[in-house]
Design a protein around this motif. Structure first.
Motif, PDB file in Angstrom:
ATOM      1  N   THR A   3     -13.554   9.178   4.536  1.00 19.22           N
ATOM      2  CA  THR A   3     -12.221   9.411   3.982  1.00 19.22           C
ATOM      3  C   THR A   3     -11.189   8.750   4.869  1.00 19.22           C
ATOM      4  N   LEU A   4     -10.313   7.995   4.266  1.00 20.18           N
ATOM      5  CA  LEU A   4      -9.219   7.366   4.986  1.00 20.18           C
ATOM      6  C   LEU A   4      -8.162   8.431   5.278  1.00 20.18           C
ATOM      7  N   LEU A   5      -7.839   8.623   6.559  1.00 18.09           N
ATOM      8  CA  LEU A   5      -6.859   9.655   6.949  1.00 18.09           C
ATOM      9  C   LEU A   5      -5.500   9.073   7.283  1.00 18.09           C
TER      10      LEU A   5
ATOM     11  N   CYS B 255       0.859  -1.180   0.000  1.00 16.05           N
ATOM     12  CA  CYS B 255       0.000   0.000   0.000  1.00 16.05           C
ATOM     13  C   CYS B 255       0.902   1.239   0.000  1.00 16.05           C
ATOM     14  N   VAL B 256       0.713   2.120  -0.985  1.00 19.86           N
ATOM     15  CA  VAL B 256       1.547   3.311  -1.121  1.00 19.86           C
ATOM     16  C   VAL B 256       0.641   4.506  -1.374  1.00 19.86           C
ATOM     17  N   SER B 257       0.968   5.654  -0.742  1.00 20.41           N
ATOM     18  CA  SER B 257       0.145   6.840  -0.935  1.00 20.41           C
ATOM     19  C   SER B 257       0.949   8.112  -0.678  1.00 20.41           C
ATOM     20  N   THR B 258       0.579   9.165  -1.391  1.00 21.24           N
ATOM     21  CA  THR B 258       1.102  10.499  -1.095  1.00 21.24           C
ATOM     22  C   THR B 258       0.019  11.347  -0.428  1.00 21.24           C
ATOM     23  N   LYS B 259      -1.219  10.855  -0.361  1.00 20.80           N
ATOM     24  CA  LYS B 259      -2.332  11.593   0.235  1.00 20.80           C
ATOM     25  C   LYS B 259      -2.640  11.142   1.659  1.00 20.80           C
ATOM     26  N   VAL B 260      -2.450   9.857   1.943  1.00 27.11           N
ATOM     27  CA  VAL B 260      -2.831   9.266   3.218  1.00 27.11           C
ATOM     28  C   VAL B 260      -1.582   8.779   3.940  1.00 27.11           C
ATOM     29  N   ARG B 261      -1.477   9.109   5.221  1.00 31.11           N
ATOM     30  CA  ARG B 261      -0.350   8.636   6.026  1.00 31.11           C
ATOM     31  C   ARG B 261      -0.517   7.149   6.296  1.00 31.11           C
TER      32      ARG B 261
END
Length: 88
Positions: free
Chosen positions: A83-85, A12-18
């Motif tokens: 929304t996933l934070l 799992c990789v994201s620039t929006k969600v920590r």
């Protein structure tokens, strides 16, 4: 744009969600709900009131299902869904 974060597995990789939220960054309050595979707690994270899902992951299949859920939540952006934070 925030730095890219990933889960421990790297799936799992994201620039929006920590995806590297430390346990001490979330203040847990009272339970909201409990089911067979998780508990949901009221809490605060990053200055916001949040619902914190605490999954029960006794088997590797449960962990795989949790990571699949995180991947799905990262891909969804809809005004009628939560929304996933963050994830730990």
């Amino acid at each position: 744009m925030p730095a890219e974060t990933s889960c421990v597995r790297g799936c799992c990789v994201s620039t929006k969600v920590r995806l590297d939220v430390a346990k001490n960054e979330v203040n847990m309050h009272c339970p909201l709900a409990e089911g067979g595979s998780s508990q949901v707690m009221r809490g605060r994270f990053a200055g916001q009131n949040v619902a914190v899902k605490i999954p029960c992951l006794p088997k590797s299949d449960d962990l795989n299902r949790f990571h699949a859920e995180v991947q799905m939540m990262l891909a969804i952006d809809h005004p009628n869904l939560v929304t996933l934070l963050g994830v730990k």
